[in-house]
Design an enzyme around this catalytic site. Structure first.
Site, mmCIF file in Angstrom:
data_model
loop_
_atom_site.group_PDB
_atom_site.id
_atom_site.type_symbol
_atom_site.label_atom_id
_atom_site.label_comp_id
_atom_site.label_asym_id
_atom_site.label_seq_id
_atom_site.Cartn_x
_atom_site.Cartn_y
_atom_site.Cartn_z
ATOM 1 N N GLU A 99 0.796 -1.226 0.000
ATOM 2 C CA GLU A 99 0.000 0.000 0.000
ATOM 3 C C GLU A 99 0.834 1.284 0.000
ATOM 4 O OE1 GLU A 99 -4.178 -1.554 2.004
ATOM 5 O OE2 GLU A 99 -2.875 -0.233 3.178
ATOM 6 N N GLU B 172 -6.643 -7.714 -1.257
ATOM 7 C CA GLU B 172 -7.323 -7.542 0.024
ATOM 8 C C GLU B 172 -8.737 -7.045 -0.243
ATOM 9 O OE1 GLU B 172 -5.417 -5.190 3.086
ATOM 10 O OE2 GLU B 172 -3.409 -5.831 2.467
#
Length: 746
Positions: free
Chosen positions: A391, A466
């Site tokens: 991320e 995710e």
């Protein structure tokens, strides 16, 4: 003689601080605690603790003796993992250091060993969140528990020895296959050497299938060569259903004597991400997986081989997954070995979480890429390398470099880089994206379109890495409607990725709840993002995955209900979702058949086994409520019954161990589950009775010996003390006679 590898895990001395005096061989460490590895340097509560409690510098010491028979050999100490920074001293001299808690490192002790007398090894362990070491420098949503938390080995080799081998199956989908093996040899003799190399392929039970020889001569300190085994026939492919493994052994032979041998397990398979999806051995496969943190209650990361392997079994056999992502770091080799053995695909990534540090930090991260790939590239289960900090923002030069390292060290696998931002620069082979639209307030979408996230006008290899998680954190003991909605969010995404021809699949966040920093989670240092809790006990969302298991392997029938008229906001038990792989479920109340119910194929057309949804039932609040019975059928044959009580009462405490036989030697452990059940054997979720556990024999309980059940059930881990014997566990619970369990340590 061939290399000697010995476990180096017992009889360490530990102190929860560090002083320069500890480095001196003559220092009296009688006040230190004796420990066995793997070891956490701070046992923590289950929740509500300060993460600073484990962020300190500690010391490990070990006294050992080596025979003069080892003189003239090269002696290494191999560490599997030390959190976070390790500095190693032998007999008062610093002989090496390592930055990073998730990758292995080796220390050459040869020049400082004293043969036939005591040696003193000292390891300074810094578990603070140092800004110069990934994943640190900002905040991270997981804890990095300190200590020498993985195993250590002593490795003794000849001056001429094998450093690494990398065996690469070739022509995998052809009838006749090959194995190309790159071999790196270290020559510490200081002179020119002449020797033979033998390369052998064998089945796991030792049957030799092919052998090749190569004569070598050289004086350089590093000698590299490639050997090829050709003409391999009747080789079985490795896949998720038949994970067939083969043994590759490279031996150095001089004058007919084997001087060294290096063995690796491999599998013959192809794994390719394309714009049309993921293909295993040339056949399309929708990835269905979850992310795994390697943490456990009380001891953090420090669990032995059996427990690491059990996590893989839970993911594969209890949840029915075909893939796991090792978020957000390389994990135990025991876990990866087990993934190889059972056919569980792995997406493995480097340590990190959102933050990119300075040039030195990036240098360490690049070293982590290299260490991860060299350690793990022989695993057939690994299908993708994660070479981007999870991320993180774009960083062109840094990620050009991490990708280049991966492709140089392993040309057989693609790379991915997990991001959470749209229009991120696409430098990897697979666009891997965390997509949390599903469950976001006011947004009815299940996932973004590929073009929306990539910003590209064309399709690329694409994988959702995710979803769920923090969008809808759910405790196992939450109210029924929340548990139901949590499970539906997961089921919606499982269905969605099966329907999109340009998706490789999805990996949900996450498998197990985990401890975290105070900036995240529920305030008690737990992120309740898992489909299972920290004890690996299932929430209803777990059955969204498990229901996709083939009924020939296991029958699943799990109604999402506490079977109580007053559990939901408006009363009743509908709409009732049943996660099942049955073709039909009949439902009875008070012996009266309410209907035959079938999978919701229209709403869940993508999955092999859609859930069954019962929208309406007769009965109102406070009346017409009786025992219920669900009967599942496969091909019109009854295969399972689940009965529910309208007036459940606490009837028993079910106790079960994952293993009733453990091993002596290095410490071993197994999980014991405790479950409060009613007269039909169903969980009673709101019982919080206190359990007192005592243990007799050469073992102990990890964590407290008296505790409350959580949501009607809980688990504990029993550890051995390294010696054979019988462990007798006694469980005392008010209102029940004491229960006992015996576990043999062989």
């Amino acid at each position: 003689m061939p290399r000697r590898i010995e476990a180096f895990n017992d009889q360490w001395q530990y102190m929860a601080d560090f002083s320069p005096a500890y480095i001196e061989p003559a220092f009296n460490d009688a006040s230190f605690e004796e420990v066995c590895l793997p070891h956490t340097h701070k046992v923590l509560p289950y929740n509500y603790f300060d993460e600073k409690d484990y962020q300190f510098v500690s010391c490990y010491r070990k006294h050992f003796t080596l025979s003069s028979d080892d003189k003239g050999k090269i002696i290494f100490l191999d560490f599997e993992g030390v959190m976070t920074y390790a500095k190693v001293y032998l007999n008062g001299t610093c002989i090496g250091e390592h930055k990073g808690g998730y990758t292995p490192f080796s220390i050459n002790m040869t020049e400082h060993i004293r043969f036939d007398e005591e040696n003193v090894l000292t390891v300074q362990v810094d578990a603070r969140e140092r800004e110069d070491i990934p994943p640190f420098g900002f905040v991270i949503d997981y804890l990095t528990f300190g200590g020498i938390y993985r195993e250590v080995s002593l490795r003794v080799v000849e001056p001429l020895h094998i450093h690494t081998i990398y065996a690469k199956p070739q022509d995998v989908l052809e009838p006749v296959k090959a194995v190309h093996t790159d071999i790196a040899i270290i020559n510490k003799t200081g002179k020119e050497v002449t020797f033979d190399l033998q390369l052998t392929l064998a089945t796991r039970d030792g049957k030799q299938l092919a052998t090749s020889y190569e004569s070598m001569c050289g004086s350089l300190e590093t000698l590299d060569c490639t050997m090829i085994l050709k003409g391999l026939k009747a080789i079985q492919l490795w896949d998720i259903h038949t994970p067939c493994l083969y043994t590759v052994t490279v031996s150095i032979i001089m004058d007919g004597v084997v001087m060294d041998a290096y063995t690796s397990l491999i599998g013959f398979r192809t794994a390719v991400f394309t714009a049309e999806g993921f293909f295993l051995n040339g056949k399309p496969l929708t990835i269905m997986g979850l992310n795994r943190h390697q943490s456990f209650p009380y001891v953090g990361y420090a669990m032995p081989k059996r427990v690491q392997q059990k996590d893989a079994d839970i993911l594969k056999f209890d949840l029915g997954l075909n893939t796991v992502r090792t978020s957000h770091y390389p994990q135990s080799t025991h876990f990866l070995d087990r993934c190889d053995e059972i056919g569980l695909l792995v997406f493995e990534e480097i340590p990190g979480w959102q933050h990119i540090g300075d040039a030195q930090w990036q240098e360490t991260a690049c070293q982590h890429v290299s260490d991860m790939i060299i350690r793990d590239r022989h695993h057939p289960s690994i299908i993708l390398w994660g070479v981007r900090i999870n991320e993180s923002v774009d960083h062109h030069d840094f990620y050009i470099r991490t990708n280049a390292i991966a492709h140089q060290l392993d040309k057989t696998r693609q790379t991915g880089g997990v991001r959470a931002r749209e229009n991120s620069e696409f430098l990897e082979d697979v666009f891997t994206m965390n997509d949390f639209i599903n469950g976001r307030n006011g947004d009815t979408r299940i996932a973004r379109s590929q073009q929306e996230t990539t910003g590209l006008t064309y399709q690329v290899p694409y994988l959702i890495t995710e979803y769920g998680g923090h969008m809808y954190p759910t405790k196992r003991f939450d109210q029924e409607e929340r548990l139901d909605h949590h499970a539906r969010l997961h089921m919606r995404m499982i269905n969605h990725v099966h329907l999109d021809p340009h998706q490789s699949g999805g990996i949900g966040w996450c498998a197990f709840d985990y401890n975290t920093h105070h900036q995240f989670g529920a305030g008690d240092r737990i992120c309740y993002h898992g489909v299972m809790d920290m004890f690996r006990l299932p929430k209803f969302a777990a059955y969204a995955y498990a229901s996709q298991i083939a009924p020939s392997e296991k029958i699943i029938l799990e109604p999402v209900t506490r079977y109580a008229m007053g559990e939901r906001s408006r009363g009743g038990i509908t709409p009732l979702t049943i996660y099942t792989n049955c073709d039909r479920v009949d439902f009875y109340i008070a012996g009266v058949k309410k209907g035959e119910y079938y999978p919701a194929v229209t709403d869940y057309a993508g999955v092999p086994h859609p859930p069954i949804i019962i929208d309406k039932l007769d009965g109102t609040w406070g009346s017409n409520w009786s025992d219920g019975l669900f009967i599942g059928y496969v091909r019109d044959k009854e295969v399972i019954r689940r009965q529910y009580a309208c007036n459940p009462v606490l009837t028993n405490l079910d106790i079960a161990a994952d293993d009733l036989e453990l091993a002596s030697g290095d410490w071993d452990a197994t999980r014991v589950t405790l479950k409060a059940v009613d007269q039909y054997g169903n969980l009673i979720p709101f019982v919080d009775c206190i359990v007192h556990v005592t243990i007799d024999g050469p073992g102990s309980i990890i964590g407290p010996q008296a505790f409350n059940l959580i949501g009607g059930e809980r688990a504990l881990w029993v550890k051995t003390h390294g010696v054979p014997g019988t462990l007798t566990l006694t469980f005392a619970v008010e209102a029940f006679p004491n229960k006992t369990m015996m576990i043999e340590v062989k």
